[in-house]
Every structure is written in structure tokens, then in C-alpha cells.
Scaffold this motif. Structure first.
Motif, short mmCIF file in Angstrom:
data_model
loop_
_atom_site.label_atom_id
_atom_site.label_comp_id
_atom_site.label_asym_id
_atom_site.label_seq_id
_atom_site.Cartn_x
_atom_site.Cartn_y
_atom_site.Cartn_z
N SER A 191 0.80 -1.22 -0.10
CA SER A 191 -0.05 -0.06 0.05
C SER A 191 0.84 1.27 0.12
O SER A 191 0.40 2.29 0.74
N SER A 192 1.86 1.31 -0.56
CA SER A 192 2.62 2.54 -0.82
C SER A 192 2.54 2.80 -2.39
O SER A 192 2.41 2.04 -3.17
N ASP A 193 2.90 4.01 -2.75
CA ASP A 193 3.06 4.56 -4.03
C ASP A 193 3.99 3.91 -4.67
O ASP A 193 5.40 4.37 -4.85
N MET A 194 4.03 3.13 -5.53
CA MET A 194 5.05 2.44 -6.26
C MET A 194 5.80 3.21 -7.30
O MET A 194 6.69 2.87 -8.12
N ILE A 219 -27.17 4.67 3.00
CA ILE A 219 -25.84 3.91 3.12
C ILE A 219 -24.77 4.85 2.87
O ILE A 219 -24.63 5.74 2.05
N VAL A 220 -23.79 4.97 3.77
CA VAL A 220 -22.57 5.65 3.83
C VAL A 220 -21.42 4.84 3.97
O VAL A 220 -21.49 3.77 4.20
N PHE A 221 -20.39 5.44 3.23
CA PHE A 221 -19.02 4.78 3.18
C PHE A 221 -18.33 5.85 3.96
O PHE A 221 -18.16 7.02 3.80
N ILE A 222 -17.55 5.43 4.90
CA ILE A 222 -16.64 6.16 5.77
C ILE A 222 -15.25 5.62 5.66
O ILE A 222 -14.80 4.52 5.52
N THR A 223 -14.22 6.72 5.40
CA THR A 223 -12.90 6.48 5.10
C THR A 223 -12.00 7.66 5.51
O THR A 223 -12.59 8.77 6.07
N GLU A 224 -10.80 7.43 5.82
CA GLU A 224 -9.97 8.59 6.14
C GLU A 224 -9.58 9.18 5.03
O GLU A 224 -9.65 8.94 3.81
N SER A 225 -9.45 10.49 5.30
CA SER A 225 -9.45 11.52 4.22
C SER A 225 -8.17 11.43 3.00
O SER A 225 -8.52 11.71 1.84
N THR A 226 -7.16 10.87 3.43
CA THR A 226 -5.91 10.74 2.79
C THR A 226 -6.21 9.42 1.85
O THR A 226 -6.06 8.37 2.33
N LEU A 227 -6.27 9.61 0.61
CA LEU A 227 -6.57 8.54 -0.24
C LEU A 227 -5.51 7.78 -0.94
O LEU A 227 -4.54 8.38 -1.37
N THR A 228 -5.49 6.57 -0.92
CA THR A 228 -4.57 5.79 -1.50
C THR A 228 -5.33 5.10 -2.83
O THR A 228 -6.59 5.21 -2.96
N VAL A 229 -4.58 4.29 -3.64
CA VAL A 229 -5.06 3.53 -4.87
C VAL A 229 -6.34 2.67 -4.46
O VAL A 229 -7.33 2.65 -4.74
N GLY A 230 -5.88 1.81 -3.38
CA GLY A 230 -7.13 0.75 -2.87
C GLY A 230 -8.16 1.40 -2.37
O GLY A 230 -9.36 1.15 -2.41
N ARG A 231 -8.00 2.51 -1.39
CA ARG A 231 -9.13 3.14 -0.97
C ARG A 231 -9.94 3.90 -2.17
O ARG A 231 -11.39 3.84 -1.96
N ASN A 232 -9.51 4.65 -2.94
CA ASN A 232 -10.18 5.07 -4.26
C ASN A 232 -11.09 4.07 -4.84
O ASN A 232 -12.20 4.35 -5.10
N ALA A 249 -7.30 12.08 9.81
CA ALA A 249 -6.43 11.38 10.88
C ALA A 249 -5.37 12.39 11.52
O ALA A 249 -5.06 13.55 10.81
N LEU A 250 -4.79 12.32 12.58
CA LEU A 250 -3.88 13.27 12.89
C LEU A 250 -2.44 12.76 12.24
O LEU A 250 -1.85 14.08 12.05
N VAL A 251 -2.31 11.72 11.99
CA VAL A 251 -1.12 11.41 11.11
C VAL A 251 -1.33 10.85 9.60
O VAL A 251 -2.48 10.30 9.48
N GLU A 252 -0.85 11.29 8.58
CA GLU A 252 -1.38 11.22 7.37
C GLU A 252 -1.52 9.62 7.21
O GLU A 252 -0.75 8.98 7.31
N PHE A 253 -2.75 9.41 6.44
CA PHE A 253 -3.38 8.16 6.08
C PHE A 253 -3.98 7.43 7.17
O PHE A 253 -4.62 6.59 7.27
N GLY A 254 -3.49 7.80 8.48
CA GLY A 254 -4.29 7.37 9.65
C GLY A 254 -4.14 5.73 9.87
O GLY A 254 -4.87 4.94 10.50
N TYR A 282 1.63 -5.01 -3.10
CA TYR A 282 0.49 -5.53 -2.44
C TYR A 282 -0.39 -4.49 -2.17
O TYR A 282 -0.02 -3.31 -1.77
N ASP A 283 -1.64 -4.76 -2.77
CA ASP A 283 -2.80 -3.78 -2.65
C ASP A 283 -2.55 -2.37 -3.23
O ASP A 283 -2.72 -1.29 -2.57
N ASN A 284 -1.78 -2.33 -4.20
CA ASN A 284 -1.51 -0.95 -5.08
C ASN A 284 -1.66 -1.07 -6.46
O ASN A 284 -0.83 -0.47 -7.26
#
Length: 346
Positions: free
Chosen positions: A124-127, A186-199, A226-231, A145-147
Motif C-alpha cells: 500500500s505505498s505509491d510504487m 448507506i454511507v461509506f466512511i474513510t480516512e481522508s487521505t486516499l490511496t489507490v486501494g481506498r479510491n 487522521a492526526l497522522v497522514e493516512f491514519g 501488495y494492494d496498490n
């Protein structure tokens, strides 16, 4: 030139099985399997290159695993599954929580070079970042993995091999599960800093409502910062903290999909503190199926990956890539599974 992948394909076994035969790790192997692999090796003229080859040097039996945070149970589960898959063929996994921080990632990659490890699994990092590309040019093998950039109809260029759950489908299936059990708002809840997988999960969620009567169904995305990016290490607390926002006003949802189970577990705790009953008042489903989810009260429904199968594919593929770096990068996308539990009304 014949390689270990060719042998595995012709013998109808995994790459790790061929590696076990080569290295005489045959204690739990049937005589029939060992004989078949040896016969195929002879038939194809395959001769293992033991000199400077990762597969056959004890000091090199190391793979790196770069995860955002071990505090996130989904990454802890991944690390556990990969460790088992690697240990089964006498490899060790060295784990680093890099928090998606470039400097930490670079230091870990350099440590892996110093240890003469030839492969790193990156979760889950930006390769696309330069330090991954340049390290690959220096000889390090990466598997993501997951990217994945995989989306329905996507033709995005692949740079590294990727193993991933179909995140788009996971988001869609989670929404469908709630719809099928009578949820309308129905709502979808996510941390605001989006990754490829979250998108991708969000896109899949929204796709479940594209052709529906808007008067019958309502869908929306709620983000929590989150307090720290990506949470990655804050998900339980984020679920707890977002509860009041969800319950504000008159448009209270009757179904919630959370970006992962940790956030869902925190949310359930917050909902109970506000006097709501789950699933009578609100149904909740997470995505990733961590172990804890089966033991919460109520148990948290989830959409999750076939993690053991994916771990075996990751280990087999990274060894395969080390053996033959000219292979075309591939996406290996695994279908998600729904785990029916009591946080969603029947």
C-alpha cells in the motif's frame, strides 16, 4: 532459457515445490511429487544456477516486507500470512513499519541491499515514486501488495508485479450486502487521505447505486481526518471519533460501509455509547476481515481477501521474478469474500 517457472508449470506444481526439491527439503513431500519434478528438470535440461543465485544461498534467504504500520491489524494479518508462506520454504521475512514515509522507505531498502536480500514486498505505498524505480534499476526486486492500478476497463501500464484483492468489487459487494438486507440510506466512511486501494473501494461502493432510483436509495461518502497522514495506526480511534458526525441532522444512515474493519469496530463502540443498537438501528460492514472482527459484540460483518492464497502467490511470484527479471509485470487480482456476521441485520 529454461527457468524454475517452466519446471513448475510442466510438473504442475508451485515454484516453491521445485525450490524444495532443488534444496533437498523433501521431508513432507511425496515420492511421486519429488520424482515428477526431477524428471521434468531432466527433460527440460534445467540446471539450477547456484552461484550468486538468491534461491540457493543461506545468507540470502531473506525477503523484506514494507508495511505502513504494524498497528493496523490488516497489515499485521498480511505479515503473519506472508511469514508462514515464506517459512514453509525456508525464507525469512524482515518487516519494517515505514508509515509511507519516503525517508524510512529509502533506509529500509538500503538495509535490504546491505543484507543482500533480493526482494521486497511493498504494501500500500505509491510504487511510482523515484526511490522504488531507482532501486529496481540497481537490482532490487519489488512486488506490490494492494496498490494495483487495475480497474474495470483499465489499461494502465504496469511497472511492478502486484497482488491485490479486487478493491472495486469489495466496495461494491459491501454496498450490495447492505442493500440486500433492506438498508436504504448507506454511507461509506474513510480516512481522508486516499490511496489507490481506498479510491477503488469508494468507486466500487458508488457503482452499486448508479442505476438505482435515487428516491429509494441514498449514498454518500464521509471522510474523517487522521492526526497522522493516512491514519494507518489510528483506525479504531477514527471510527470512534466520527460517530457524532454520522448522527448529526435528520439524514441518519441505516447502513455503513467502513474502509476497513478497525474503523468499523471503533464505530460500533461509538454507536453503542450513543445508545444505538447494532444491527437493529444501524448495520455496519467493514472491508478486510481482520481476526478481531469475528469476536466483537456484535461480530462485525466484513468483505475480505483470501489472504492465505494471496500470501502464497506473493512468495511464489517474487521468487519467480528474482529468478527471471525479464518477466512482464503482472496484476494478480483476487476475488473478495463476504463474511456474514451479526452487525448486519438479517
Amino acid at each position: 532459457m529454461t527457468n524454475i517457472r517452466d519446471v513448475a508449470q510442466h510438473a504442475g506444481v508451485s515454484i516453491s515445490t521445485v525450490s524444495n526439491v532443488i534444496n533437498n527439503r523433501i521431508g513432507s513431500m511425496t515420492e511421486e511429487t519429488r520424482s515428477k519434478v526431477e524428471s521434468v528438470m531432466m527433460e527440460l535440461g534445467y540446471k539450477p544456477r547456484k552461484r550468486n543465485n538468491f534461491l540457493y544461498k543461506e545468507e540470502d534467504r531473506v525477503l523484506g516486507l514494507m508495511i505502513p504500520s504494524i498497528a493496523n491489524p490488516s497489515f499485521a494479518g498480511l505479515a503473519h500470512a506472508l511469514e508462514i508462506a515464506a517459512n514453509n520454504i525456508n525464507y525469512n521475512i524482515i518487516i519494517c513499519s515505514c508509515y509511507r514515509d519516503k525517508e524510512k522507505e529509502v533506509r529500509f531498502i538500503n538495509d535490504m541491499f546491505n543484507l543482500k536480500a533480493h526482494g521486497i514486498i511493498v504494501a500500500s505505498s505509491d510504487m511510482r515514486q523515484t526511490h522504488f524505480i531507482k532501486s529496481a534499476e540497481r537490482g532490487m526486486v519489488f512486488l506490490s501488495y494492494d496498490n494495483s492500478n487495475y480497474m474495470p476497463g483499465s489499461r494502465a501500464r504496469k511497472v511492478f508485479d502486484n497482488v491485490s484483492m479486487d478493491n472495486f468489487e469489495a466496495g461494491r459487494v459491501a454496498a450490495e450486502h447492505l442493500k440486500n438486507r433492506g438498508c436504504k440510506k448507506i454511507v461509506f466512511i474513510t480516512e481522508s487521505t486516499l490511496t489507490v486501494g481506498r479510491n477503488q473501494k469508494i468507486s466500487g461502493f458508488l457503482s452499486a447505486f448508479e442505476i438505482l432510483n435515487r428516491d429509494e436509495y441514498q449514498s454518500r461518502i464521509i471522510e474523517v481526518e487522521a492526526l497522522v497522514e493516512f491514519g494507518d495506526s489510528e483506525m479504531f480511534n477514527l471510527g470512534l471519533s466520527i460517530c457524532k458526525k454520522i448522527l448529526e441532522g435528520s439524514n441518519i444512515p441505516d447502513g455503513v460501509v467502513t474502509i476497513n474493519d478497525a474503523l468499523g469496530i471503533g464505530l460500533m463502540s461509538g454507536m453503542r455509547a450513543q445508545g444505538l443498537k447494532i444491527p437493529e438501528d444501524i448495520s455496519i460492514i467493514g472491508i478486510d476481515n481482520i481476526t478481531f472482527s469475528a469476536f466483537t459484540d456484535p461480530s462485525l460483518a466484513s468483505v475480505g481477501p483470501p489472504l492465505e492464497k494471496m500470501a502464497r502467490k506473493i512468495i511464489d511470484r517474487i521468487i519467480e521474478r528474482i529468478e527471471n527479471k525479464s518477466l512482464e509485470p503482472m496484476d494478480y487480482i483476487f476475488k473478495p469474500e463476504v463474511f456474514f456476521r451479526s452487525s448486519v441485520k438479517v
